[in-house]
Structures are given as C-alpha cells and as structure tokens.
Design a protein around this motif. Structure first.
Motif, mmCIF file in Angstrom:
data_model
loop_
_atom_site.group_PDB
_atom_site.id
_atom_site.type_symbol
_atom_site.label_atom_id
_atom_site.label_comp_id
_atom_site.label_asym_id
_atom_site.label_seq_id
_atom_site.Cartn_x
_atom_site.Cartn_y
_atom_site.Cartn_z
ATOM 1 N N ASP A 174 1.018 -1.355 -0.328
ATOM 2 C CA ASP A 174 0.366 -0.036 -0.107
ATOM 3 C C ASP A 174 1.282 1.183 -0.144
ATOM 4 O O ASP A 174 0.518 2.471 -0.486
ATOM 5 C CB ASP A 174 -0.661 0.572 1.081
ATOM 6 N N THR A 177 0.239 3.623 -4.307
ATOM 7 C CA THR A 177 -0.621 4.409 -3.611
ATOM 8 C C THR A 177 -1.562 4.744 -5.588
ATOM 9 O O THR A 177 -2.766 4.447 -5.083
ATOM 10 C CB THR A 177 -0.792 6.246 -3.423
ATOM 11 N N SER A 178 -1.110 4.791 -6.682
ATOM 12 C CA SER A 178 -1.403 4.212 -7.298
ATOM 13 C C SER A 178 -1.767 2.808 -7.756
ATOM 14 O O SER A 178 -1.226 1.783 -7.595
ATOM 15 C CB SER A 178 -0.444 4.554 -8.731
ATOM 16 N N ASP A 179 -3.104 2.531 -8.351
ATOM 17 C CA ASP A 179 -3.701 1.338 -8.340
ATOM 18 C C ASP A 179 -3.436 0.279 -9.258
ATOM 19 O O ASP A 179 -2.332 -0.957 -9.439
ATOM 20 C CB ASP A 179 -5.038 0.920 -8.366
ATOM 21 N N GLN A 182 0.856 -0.404 -8.316
ATOM 22 C CA GLN A 182 0.592 -1.206 -7.268
ATOM 23 C C GLN A 182 0.739 -3.349 -8.003
ATOM 24 O O GLN A 182 0.877 -3.800 -7.285
ATOM 25 C CB GLN A 182 -0.747 -1.022 -5.961
ATOM 26 N N ARG A 183 -0.272 -3.121 -8.892
ATOM 27 C CA ARG A 183 -0.534 -4.146 -9.979
ATOM 28 C C ARG A 183 1.031 -4.646 -10.288
ATOM 29 O O ARG A 183 1.203 -5.728 -10.520
ATOM 30 C CB ARG A 183 -1.231 -3.847 -10.411
ATOM 31 N N ASN A 204 -6.081 -4.220 1.999
ATOM 32 C CA ASN A 204 -7.262 -5.042 1.201
ATOM 33 C C ASN A 204 -6.832 -6.055 0.067
ATOM 34 O O ASN A 204 -5.562 -6.455 0.252
ATOM 35 C CB ASN A 204 -6.832 -3.595 0.213
ATOM 36 N N GLU A 257 -3.471 6.127 -13.202
ATOM 37 C CA GLU A 257 -4.480 5.844 -12.050
ATOM 38 C C GLU A 257 -5.161 4.283 -12.477
ATOM 39 O O GLU A 257 -5.672 4.304 -13.349
ATOM 40 C CB GLU A 257 -5.130 6.869 -11.782
#
Length: 257
Positions: A174, A177-179, A182-183, A204, A257
C-alpha cells in the motif's frame, strides 16, 4: 494462484510479540507455502510490522514456535532471509543519490579486503534488473527524493535482495498509492517468487488475476488492543546488513491511475 499445497516455508504456531504497552500480535498460527508470492492481509500498525520482522528473523517471538525452511534459531532464520521496505529499518535522507545506495550495498556485500569503486551502469543493472524486470530503471545519478513510489520500493527490494536468500519479506504494498503501479509491484514480487519465497502484506484484497500464490487473512489482535502507533513496538533486533534506505517518494503517475 497455484492450487498446489507444498511443504510450508514458514510455519508459526502460537507466536506472540509484545512491546512496552503490551501484546502487539498473537497468539497466531501461520503457514506460508514455499515458492511464489504470499500476501498477508492484515490491518496496518505495529503488530503487522513486528510480524514481518519476526518472520525474517529480525525479532524473536515472545512466545510460540517459528520454523523457516526447517530452521528455528533466530540467527539462522536471519541468515536465510532478506527484509525490505520496512520504515523502522531502512530510512535514509532523501538527498542521497541512487548511485550512492548501490555503491554502499556493493561494499557491504564484498569481502573486507576488496576495494569496491563507485557503481557504474553495469553494476546497477546487475543489482536492480532482476527486481525491475522489463520496467525502466530510474537514472543512476537520480536523487532518491525524485523517485516515484514504485521505483523507490523496487529499489529498496533490489538492494536488500542482492544475496538472493530463500526468503524475501517486503513491507506493505500500500506504500504505492497508484492502483496501476501497485499491480505492477505485485507482478514484480510474484516474478521474484519464481526463485524465492516472497511475503508481503496489505490491508486490501488483491486481484486474484495477479500471479501470486496465496492471500492469507491474518487476525493480529482486536483493534482496541493495539498500541496507538508504530512507535509503540520496542524493536530490539539484530543489526541488519541487508537493510536498505527508505525513499521519500513522490506520487507515482507512471502508467496512470
């Protein structure tokens, strides 16, 4: 995720950890399979930090039993583990350059009698390419404060993982912060899991389509039993030569994002 059920790389039974204000996690049981990326889904706070440090042999559990690849001695667990992206361990001034961090780590890893000159691009590639994969490396002479969140955490993992020990424990994903990014981080950790056992954590749920082995929900303690903040954990650890500096990250816009 794989449906296989190999012999656990990490096996914990009834482990607990306490700080000045009382217990921060446990007692808890945990089985982490060998190989691949395992994601611990647990609330943020000192208990989760202490648990990750315990699994990597940087803290001794207050109670219970812990086995990592069959080893139960904290020193032997330490020797076959790397730990990265844990704020309590790898903070650094943001004005440091990437080349300085790489050079310092190369010198830590070298025999005491060997002169190690400042890292060049070839050294940089050797240290960081296995972690970054096809992602572009940040410039070698860039300042840490200018790194994106994704580049910062991947750099910290690369520096901690130069010896490629059997177990790699990485702080929470986490921090990115960018989804989208993060992937990318999960995918890179999963790729490292092809050669090592990798453990990270998040609060999450993680997309099952990503190539990790297993996601384990972990109940550390009731919320009202946790200390107020991360400083509540009294961290008495073995000095960590694998620890790498923190990065003061800027929001990561690469990939959107």
């Amino acid at each position: 995720m794989s449906a296989e059920n190999p012999q656990p790389a990490v096996q914990a039974r009834g482990i607990t950890q306490t700080g000045p204000w009382g217990r921060v996690y446990g007692p808890l049981d945990l089985d982490v399979p060998a190989g691949g990326l395992t994601i611990l889904r647990a609330p943020s706070g000192p208990g989760r930090t202490a648990l990750q440090m315990t699994l990597a042999g940087r803290m001794k559990p207050h109670g219970g039993t812990l086995s990592v690849f069959g080893e139960t001695s904290i020193k032997r667990i330490f020797a076959q583990s790397a730990l990265a992206a844990i704020e309590a361990l790898d903070s650094v001034y943001a004005s440091v350059r990437v080349v300085d961090l790489v050079t310092e780590k190369l010198r830590w890893d070298a025999p005491w009698y060997r002169l190690v000159r400042k890292a060049d691009q070839q050294h940089y590639e050797a240290v960081c390419r296995p972690v970054f994969g096809e992602l572009p490396l940040p410039p070698l002479h860039e300042y840490v404060e200018n790194l994106t969140e994704l580049d910062g955490i991947l750099l910290r993992v690369a520096l901690a993982n130069t010896q490629r020990p059997p177990l790699l424990v990485v702080g929470n994903i986490d921090q990115v912060t960018s989804d989208v990014n993060q992937r990318l981080l999960v995918q890179r950790l999963a790729a490292l899991g092809e050669q090592q056992t990798v453990i990270t954590c998040t609060v999450n749920e993680v997309d099952p389509a990503l190539d990790y082995r297993e996601e384990l929900p972990v109940e550390l303690l009731p919320v009202d039993a946790l200390p107020a903040d991360d400083d509540a954990v009294e961290i008495a650890t073995v000095p960590d030569r694998t620890a790498v500096p923190d990065t003061t990250a800027v929001p990561d816009t690469r990939g959107g994002e």
